[in-house]
Design a protein around this motif. Structure first.
Motif, short mmCIF file in Angstrom:
data_model
loop_
_atom_site.label_atom_id
_atom_site.label_comp_id
_atom_site.label_asym_id
_atom_site.label_seq_id
_atom_site.Cartn_x
_atom_site.Cartn_y
_atom_site.Cartn_z
N THR A 83 30.08 41.45 52.80
CA THR A 83 31.06 42.47 52.42
C THR A 83 32.38 42.25 53.13
OG1 THR A 83 29.32 44.09 51.99
CG2 THR A 83 31.54 44.94 52.37
N PHE A 84 32.34 42.13 54.45
CA PHE A 84 33.58 41.95 55.19
C PHE A 84 34.21 40.59 54.93
CE2 PHE A 84 31.79 45.42 57.87
CZ PHE A 84 32.80 46.33 57.62
N GLY A 85 33.40 39.58 54.67
CA GLY A 85 33.95 38.28 54.30
C GLY A 85 34.71 38.34 52.99
N CYS A 86 34.12 39.01 52.00
CA CYS A 86 34.79 39.15 50.70
C CYS A 86 36.07 39.97 50.83
CB CYS A 86 33.85 39.80 49.69
SG CYS A 86 32.52 38.72 49.15
N LEU A 87 36.02 41.04 51.62
CA LEU A 87 37.23 41.85 51.82
C LEU A 87 38.32 41.03 52.50
CD1 LEU A 87 35.74 45.29 52.89
CD2 LEU A 87 36.95 44.76 50.78
N LEU B 203 43.53 38.17 52.15
CA LEU B 203 44.32 36.94 52.30
C LEU B 203 44.88 36.46 50.96
CD1 LEU B 203 42.14 34.98 54.87
CD2 LEU B 203 44.31 36.15 55.28
N HIS B 204 44.07 36.55 49.92
CA HIS B 204 44.53 36.13 48.59
C HIS B 204 45.66 37.04 48.10
CE1 HIS B 204 44.34 35.79 44.16
NE2 HIS B 204 44.21 34.51 44.46
N SER B 205 45.52 38.34 48.33
CA SER B 205 46.55 39.28 47.90
C SER B 205 47.87 39.02 48.63
CB SER B 205 46.10 40.72 48.16
OG SER B 205 44.97 41.03 47.39
N LEU B 206 47.79 38.77 49.93
CA LEU B 206 49.01 38.47 50.68
C LEU B 206 49.66 37.18 50.20
CD1 LEU B 206 47.86 39.46 54.28
CD2 LEU B 206 49.45 40.70 52.80
N SER B 207 48.84 36.19 49.88
CA SER B 207 49.36 34.93 49.36
C SER B 207 50.06 35.14 48.01
CB SER B 207 48.21 33.93 49.22
OG SER B 207 48.63 32.79 48.54
N GLN B 208 49.43 35.90 47.15
CA GLN B 208 50.02 36.16 45.83
C GLN B 208 51.31 36.95 45.96
OE1 GLN B 208 48.29 33.77 44.11
NE2 GLN B 208 48.72 35.15 42.44
N LYS B 209 51.34 37.90 46.89
CA LYS B 209 52.56 38.69 47.11
C LYS B 209 53.71 37.78 47.53
CE LYS B 209 54.53 42.31 49.99
NZ LYS B 209 54.31 43.20 51.14
N LYS B 210 53.42 36.85 48.43
CA LYS B 210 54.44 35.91 48.90
C LYS B 210 54.96 35.06 47.74
CE LYS B 210 55.26 32.41 52.41
NZ LYS B 210 54.67 31.63 53.50
N LYS B 211 54.04 34.59 46.88
CA LYS B 211 54.44 33.78 45.73
C LYS B 211 55.33 34.58 44.78
CE LYS B 211 50.61 30.53 45.24
NZ LYS B 211 49.48 30.14 44.38
#
Length: 66
Positions: free
Chosen positions: A26-30, A35-43
């Motif tokens: 659970t915590f790994g997926c979160l 991290l993916h959301s922050l990466s997409q926001k930066k893009k």
């Protein structure tokens, strides 16, 4: 549920492996999601900045032609 020792708490009555595995997954997926959301926001912000710069250059070039 009361545990007599920390080892009993970790063991969770014999189900510790499954309980802690569930927490780990659970915590790994979160973490991956964050991290993916922050990466997409930066893009997205980078693409918006590029588009704004491109539009400003087009406005300047159109103003010089007139």
């Amino acid at each position: 549920m009361k545990f007599d020792s920390f080892a009993d708490f970790i063991d969770m009555g014999g189900y510790g492996f499954f309980v802690w595995l569930a927490y780990g997954v659970t915590f790994g997926c979160l973490g991956i999601l964050i991290l993916h959301s922050l990466s997409q926001k930066k893009k997205v912000l980078t693409e918006i900045a590029k588009k704004m710069t491109r539009e400003d250059r087009l406005k300047e070039s159109r103003g010089k032609k007139s």
